[in-house]
Design a protein around this motif. Structure first.
Motif, PDB file in Angstrom:
ATOM      1  N   UNK A 299      24.226  78.165  76.345  1.00  0.00           N
ATOM      2  CA  UNK A 299      25.342  77.544  76.719  1.00  0.00           C
ATOM      3  C   UNK A 299      25.077  76.891  78.195  1.00  0.00           C
ATOM      4  N   UNK A 300      24.442  77.701  79.147  1.00  0.00           N
ATOM      5  CA  UNK A 300      24.243  77.363  80.381  1.00  0.00           C
ATOM      6  C   UNK A 300      22.989  76.034  80.378  1.00  0.00           C
ATOM      7  N   UNK A 312      18.867  74.994  74.556  1.00  0.00           N
ATOM      8  CA  UNK A 312      19.883  75.296  73.498  1.00  0.00           C
ATOM      9  C   UNK A 312      19.695  75.365  72.044  1.00  0.00           C
ATOM     10  N   UNK A 313      18.762  74.342  71.677  1.00  0.00           N
ATOM     11  CA  UNK A 313      18.205  74.407  70.304  1.00  0.00           C
ATOM     12  C   UNK A 313      17.429  75.683  69.940  1.00  0.00           C
ATOM     13  N   UNK A 364      30.995  74.199  74.507  1.00  0.00           N
ATOM     14  CA  UNK A 364      30.115  73.373  75.402  1.00  0.00           C
ATOM     15  C   UNK A 364      28.930  72.454  74.762  1.00  0.00           C
ATOM     16  N   UNK A 365      28.941  72.648  73.177  1.00  0.00           N
ATOM     17  CA  UNK A 365      27.890  71.842  72.496  1.00  0.00           C
ATOM     18  C   UNK A 365      28.423  70.600  71.623  1.00  0.00           C
ATOM     19  N   UNK A 368      27.374  67.296  71.344  1.00  0.00           N
ATOM     20  CA  UNK A 368      25.791  66.969  70.981  1.00  0.00           C
ATOM     21  C   UNK A 368      25.858  66.925  69.887  1.00  0.00           C
ATOM     22  N   UNK A 369      25.104  65.981  69.040  1.00  0.00           N
ATOM     23  CA  UNK A 369      25.058  66.024  67.670  1.00  0.00           C
ATOM     24  C   UNK A 369      23.950  66.780  67.217  1.00  0.00           C
ATOM     25  N   UNK A 370      22.685  66.845  68.147  1.00  0.00           N
ATOM     26  CA  UNK A 370      21.486  67.678  67.756  1.00  0.00           C
ATOM     27  C   UNK A 370      22.041  69.018  67.823  1.00  0.00           C
ATOM     28  N   UNK A 371      22.981  69.575  68.568  1.00  0.00           N
ATOM     29  CA  UNK A 371      23.044  71.072  68.628  1.00  0.00           C
ATOM     30  C   UNK A 371      24.323  71.474  67.518  1.00  0.00           C
TER      31      UNK A 371
END
Length: 433
Positions: A299-300, A312-313, A364-365, A368-371
């Motif tokens: 998350x950070x 994150x990934x 938080x993600x 973002x499409x990738x997350x």
């Protein structure tokens, strides 16, 4: 006697996590070795070495004192640099990843051994230097062999310094931090799963009318001595239910455990002695903390200040493996002895653990499409695994729906929305199989 042993073990575990514990022990050994060498020098060990390999022994007092002083100063310099580097890297880890990873970095044994070697060598060289007699005396034998050992220890310190620089630079990398947290949580989960496989699956009796007893201490419920608790249950023919989750912060005066019958104060104190409280949290004792730390790092990484979606990934990859392992464990943890269910442990259930982890990522993600894709792929993979509880599939499908709904609101591009919709539909179809 058993309670005293339990207290000693708990005390040892607390001080073992201190960064100064192993350096202090190694330094003490260095001091004692210096005293031993001073005694052996009086017994003529240097004279013995001179008779066989005189080339290795320094036989000039001024040269020995100068050399030991120079080497001791060099070790002090690299020790100060090492400590400074540790502080800088810990500050960096706290800023970029999470303050929760600091105890794991501080308690790494190899770094503590290196720092202990520095201090032990300084003490050895100092006391060897004090033992050199500057007076010229035909009957006085310079402690040349002790000086030789001081040189050897200093060379070892230089080699340890190179290893320390390499190790600390590797340990601060996010992949290594994630791997260490993952391995600790995985090992803890494997031990719990192995313990469940050995036990029977008989039900624990209802605890509605059991007697409630309260905590006398404040702190994180680190662990408890299960073997002692089992013996107390067998000896007194009682059953226990421990109420707080392991790793939870417990305040004095809150309910701590239930007993199926009333017990006297002496037995209550014996039971309370088997609960170990601390002011910190350790992944080795609580696998759920591993999920929390990995989630915090992920998350950070998505915060505007860090902006590192790649990390994150990576955290989602590690969480995928841990969730797959957690699905092999039952939500209820019961301790048995001789086919008798004696102690019921309150543990974090799969639904709550999954929700708490994914709620942070959704918050938080979701933009973002990738997350978002990675999270849905994780849930799709988990649905394909062997599931211990029937409700686990419902929990996974529910969280997939939550992610899908949040992503549809946060994403503005139609292509991204369609891609997420296709992944979600795959998950729905798998859940129906």
């Amino acid at each position: 006697m058993r309670n005293l042993y339990n207290k000693l073990v708990a005390f040892f575990h607390r001080i073992e996590e201190n960064i100064a514990f192993y350096p202090s022990i190694i330094s003490f050994l260095g001091f004692n070795f210096a005293m031993l060498m001073l005694y052996l020098e009086k017994r003529g060990v240097s004279s013995f070495v001179i008779n066989y390999v005189p080339e290795l022994v320094i036989n000039n007092a001024d040269t020995a004192k100068t050399l030991l002083s120079f080497l001791t100063g060099g070790i002090i310099s690299i020790m100060v640099f090492s400590f400074s580097m540790v502080m800088v890297l810990l500050n960096q880890a706290s800023s970029n990843f999470s303050p929760r990873v600091l105890p794991g970095l501080i308690s790494q044994r190899n770094h503590q051994y290196v720092l202990g070697l520095y201090v032990a060598t300084i003490l050895y060289n100092t006391f060897t230097l004090v033992g050199i007699n500057p007076k010229e005396d035909s009957q006085y034998q310079l402690p040349g062999f002790s000086v030789l050992l001081g040189i050897i220890f200093t060379v070892i310190c230089f080699a340890a310094f190179l290893y320390f620089i390499h190790s600390i630079s590797q340990s601060i990398q996010v992949n290594r931090i994630l791997e260490n947290i993952y391995n600790d949580a995985k090992n803890r989960l494997n031990r719990l799963i192995e313990g469940e496989q050995k036990n029977h699956k008989s039900c624990f009796p209802s605890t509605d009318n059991w007697h409630k007893y309260y905590s006398t201490e404040t702190g994180y419920l680190q662990t408890f001595a299960l073997n002692n608790l089992k013996l107390l249950c067998l000896e007194n023919e009682i059953k226990l239910k421990i109420l707080p989750l392991k790793g939870a912060f417990v305040l004095a005066g809150v309910p701590l455990f239930l007993v199926n019958k009333s017990i006297d104060d002496e037995l209550k104190e014996k039971i309370l002695e088997n609960f170990n409280f601390a002011r910190g949290e350790i992944v080795l004792d609580n696998y759920a903390l591993g999920f929390k730390q990995i989630t915090e790092i992920g998350v950070k990484a998505m915060s505007p200040g860090i902006n590192d979606p790649g990390t994150a990934l990576n955290t989602i990859d590690y969480l995928t493996e841990l969730f797959a392992l957690r699905m092999k464990k039952r939500d209820e943890t019961i301790i048995y002895e001789s086919d008798k269910a004696l102690v019921f442990l309150t543990t974090v259930n799969f639904a709550e653990l999954l929700y708490q982890v994914l709620a942070s990522y959704r918050t938080y993600c979701k933009h973002d499409i990738t997350c978002v894709q990675k999270l849905l792929i994780m849930l799709k993979y988990l649905l394909l695994q062997k599931i211990e509880g029937n409700c686990y599939k419902e929990n996974l499908l529910k969280e997939a729906k939550n992610i899908y709904q949040d992503a549809q609101e946060a994403l503005t591009n139609d292509t991204d929305r369609n891609r997420i919709g296709e992944l979600y539909q795959d998950i729905v179809n798998i859940s129906k199989e």
